[in-house]
Design an enzyme around this catalytic site. Structure first.
Site, PDB file in Angstrom:
ATOM      1  N   HIS A   1       0.805  -1.130  -0.062  1.00 32.47           N
ATOM      2  CA  HIS A   1      -0.235  -0.080  -0.019  1.00 32.47           C
ATOM      3  C   HIS A   1       0.692   1.268  -0.223  1.00 32.47           C
ATOM      4  O   HIS A   1       0.361   2.400  -0.355  1.00 32.47           O
ATOM      5  CB  HIS A   1      -0.964   0.065   1.461  1.00 32.47           C
ATOM      6  CG  HIS A   1      -1.909  -0.891   1.177  1.00 32.47           C
ATOM      7  ND1 HIS A   1      -3.344  -0.676   0.650  1.00 32.47           N
ATOM      8  CD2 HIS A   1      -2.105  -2.203   1.483  1.00 32.47           C
ATOM      9  CE1 HIS A   1      -4.134  -2.092   0.891  1.00 32.47           C
ATOM     10  NE2 HIS A   1      -3.216  -2.791   1.181  1.00 32.47           N
TER      11      HIS A   1
ATOM     12  N   ASP B   1       3.377   9.321  -0.816  1.00 35.37           N
ATOM     13  CA  ASP B   1       2.269   8.700  -0.375  1.00 35.37           C
ATOM     14  C   ASP B   1       1.965   7.659  -1.378  1.00 35.37           C
ATOM     15  O   ASP B   1       2.362   7.738  -2.705  1.00 35.37           O
ATOM     16  CB  ASP B   1       1.157   9.602  -0.316  1.00 35.37           C
ATOM     17  CG  ASP B   1       0.119   9.154   0.898  1.00 35.37           C
ATOM     18  OD1 ASP B   1       0.168   7.899   1.287  1.00 35.37           O
ATOM     19  OD2 ASP B   1      -0.617  10.031   1.424  1.00 35.37           O
TER      20      ASP B   1
HETATM   21  O1  F6P Z   1      -1.303   2.821   4.901  1.00 33.10           O
HETATM   22  C1  F6P Z   1      -0.373   2.400   5.499  1.00 33.10           C
HETATM   23  C2  F6P Z   1      -0.968   1.962   6.815  1.00 33.10           C
HETATM   24  O2  F6P Z   1      -0.013   1.066   7.791  1.00 33.10           O
HETATM   25  C3  F6P Z   1      -2.151   1.136   6.832  1.00 33.10           C
HETATM   26  O3  F6P Z   1      -1.985  -0.287   6.414  1.00 33.10           O
HETATM   27  C4  F6P Z   1      -3.000   1.278   8.074  1.00 33.10           C
HETATM   28  O4  F6P Z   1      -4.363   1.121   8.138  1.00 33.10           O
HETATM   29  C5  F6P Z   1      -2.767   2.885   8.314  1.00 33.10           C
HETATM   30  O5  F6P Z   1      -1.444   3.194   7.823  1.00 33.10           O
HETATM   31  C6  F6P Z   1      -2.731   3.419   9.739  1.00 33.10           C
HETATM   32  O6  F6P Z   1      -1.561   3.015  10.492  1.00 33.10           O
HETATM   33  P1  F6P Z   1      -1.514   2.204  11.892  1.00 33.10           P
HETATM   34  O7  F6P Z   1      -2.001   0.866  11.202  1.00 33.10           O
HETATM   35  O8  F6P Z   1       0.130   1.970  12.160  1.00 33.10           O
HETATM   36  O9  F6P Z   1      -2.234   2.769  12.686  1.00 33.10           O
END
Ligand code: F6P
Length: 485
Positions: free
Chosen positions: A155, A363
């Site tokens: 992602h 991003d």
């Molecule tokens: O976009 C990357 C990401 O790690 C997603 O997988 C996740 O939902 C978002 O950022 C929020 O981050 P975290 O899971 O570390 O709270």
């Protein structure tokens, strides 16, 4: 129909009554249709022994979640995932933290996830692993004899080889991706970076279709830009435009135009630079003073990581400084909100905003940009100001595309957006909406799963054997931090 098994760090199945994100809905539908399951971290951190995986089934959707102990949480999640890979993959070498302890923790959690998941798999399952937390998971599954089709989707951005080689153990990490049949990225730029590494550093071969031979394996790499549930989000925004929160917001603006930024409080989002651009707008365009307000919603994130805490302090200072310089008794140019706002309310806020300001320094995709566009009133849409370094800029080139490091350029784009004629706004919006309608979260899911089912060719299924063979016994168990040059 083969069962789809999703694996991700967080398990985010839509909850009853809540307005879930398009991605969670799209993945949830794939599970519902195939009777599959979603495996990942429960979000719990426990002291002492980790309880056995918990299985929950509701409305045809099964989740299997595991807790992390404190050491794993520190080393795997805060450490290697979010203090090593996250800055590296977002092109922030200066923030890269390297530690063998964290590397070992990352490998240990991936191995323990694989050990818990492997016995749950059926021979025909299609396994879809998500994101940077779980790069070695496929290899760990292969080691346990899993011969299923396994795909991986990143992602985040994938860094160019020149940056990636700064990571100790980069070869070991990237080679782990060859355990997958299909590796998906957000943009063709990410695919190019990956192929560049496989050829330049891995000594492999790649063709124009993204078929790669390297490290004794054959895999395929391709871009699958993540989309949103465009129609559903547009409908939600239209419905929320008259909701109580949107009405309160509009009343508080008293006719001023809203410039809106929404993100997790993360250094990849370019928030200090964005605040500087707003300050530059105030300095360079006094003619527009009092006609707009900038509202930044920054939801707290990863607060156990020091960099995120220092960013929070920096933004509080920036908001105070700008208002201190420019606010009038009846006009605060900056509203800074340091808490999360629910999706439905946000949809209404997007629609109320004349400008969506999305300026990450890097991003993978940025779904806020897409949701902002989908939320607009077709007869009077707002303008998207978008960083060229967001994956979304590859598709949304009808936005005002800016360099987020150039505060003057962003300030000028804001001035253009605030004064843009309705006809031009409509024309730009229609062009972007056409893209969002053609590539939704469902098309993203279906095209990835179709490509994974198709596979590379007959050799794809030999990955289990070839990955084991390509990892020599002397390398097995050696942490990433120790194996690289
Ligand atoms: O976009 C990357 C990401 O790690 C997603 O997988 C996740 O939902 C978002 O950022 C929020 O981050 P975290 O899971 O570390 O709270």
């Amino acid at each position: 129909m083969a069962r789809v098994v999703i694996v991700s760090n967080r398990v985010s199945l839509p909850k009853r009554g809540a307005k879930a994100g398009g991605l969670a809905v799209a993945l949830g539908e794939a599970l519902e249709r195939s009777g599959g399951l979603w495996f990942g971290w429960s979000g719990e951190v426990v002291d002492g022994a980790v309880p056995p995986p918990r299985t929950t089934t509701a409305r045809g959707l099964t989740t299997v979640t595991v807790a992390l102990n404190r050491q794993d949480y520190e080393e795997y999640y805060n450490g290697y995932s979010n203090s090593t890979l996250w800055p590296l993959f977002h092109y922030r070498l200066g923030l890269l933290e390297v530690s063998r302890r964290n590397t070992e923790g990352y490998l240990r959690v991936n191995a323990s996830f694989a050990a818990a998941l492997a016995p749950l798999l059926r021979p025909d399952d299609i396994v879809w692993v998500h994101d940077y937390h779980l790069i070695p998971l496929g290899e760990e599954l292969r080691r346990r004899g899993v011969g299923n089709r396994i795909g991986f989707f990143l992602h985040t951005p994938f860094p160019v080889p020149e940056l990636l080689v700064a990571l100790p153990g980069h070869r070991r990490l990237v080679r782990a991706l060859t355990a997958y049949d299909l590796v998906g990225f957000q943009t063709t730029g990410d695919v190019k970076a990956f192929l560049g590494y496989m050829v330049g550093e891995g000594g492999g071969e790649a063709d124009a279709q993204g078929r790669v031979r390297a490290y004794g394996c054959r895999i395929r790499a391709a871009a699958f830009p993540v989309g949103i549930d465009t129609a559903a989000f547009a409908a939600l925004a239209a419905a929320m435009a008259d909701g109580p929160e949107s009405r309160r917001l509009k009343a508080s603006l008293r006719g001023r135009r809203l410039v809106l930024g929404v993100e997790r409080l993360d250094y990849s989002k370019g928030l200090p630079q964005r605040f500087e651009a707003v300050e530059r707008l105030l300095e360079a365009h006094p003619d527009l003073a009092r006609q707009w307000e900038f509202m930044q919603i920054a939801a707290p994130s990863r607060e156990d990581v020091a960099r995120y805490r220092s960013l929070r302090r920096a933004l509080e200072a920036a908001a105070g400084r700008i208002n201190g310089r420019f606010a009038e008794f009846d006009w605060p140019p900056v509203r800074y909100i340091n808490k999360g706002v629910d999706r439905a309310t946000l949809a209404g806020f997007y629609r109320a905003a004349c400008v969506g300001l999305v300026t990450p320094l890097r991003d993978g995709m940025n779904l806020v940009a897409k949701e902002y566009v989908a939320a607009q009133d077709p007869d009077d849409p707002g303008v998207l100001v978008l960083s060229r370094f967001a994956g979304a800029a590859c598709e949304l080139d009808a936005a005002l595309v800016v360099n987020p490091y150039d505060a003057d350029e962003v300030a000028d784009a804001l001035a253009d957006a605030l004064t843009m004629a309705r006809e031009e706004r409509i024309e730009r919006w229609r062009a972007m909406m056409a893209v969002l309608e053609a590539n939704t979260a469902a098309t993203w899911r279906d095209s990835f799963l179709a490509a994974l089912a198709e596979g590379y060719g007959p050799a794809a299924r030999t990955n289990a054997a070839s990955v084991s063979a390509s990892v020599s016994s002397s390398e097995r168990g050696i942490p990433l931090g120790a194996a690289g040059p």
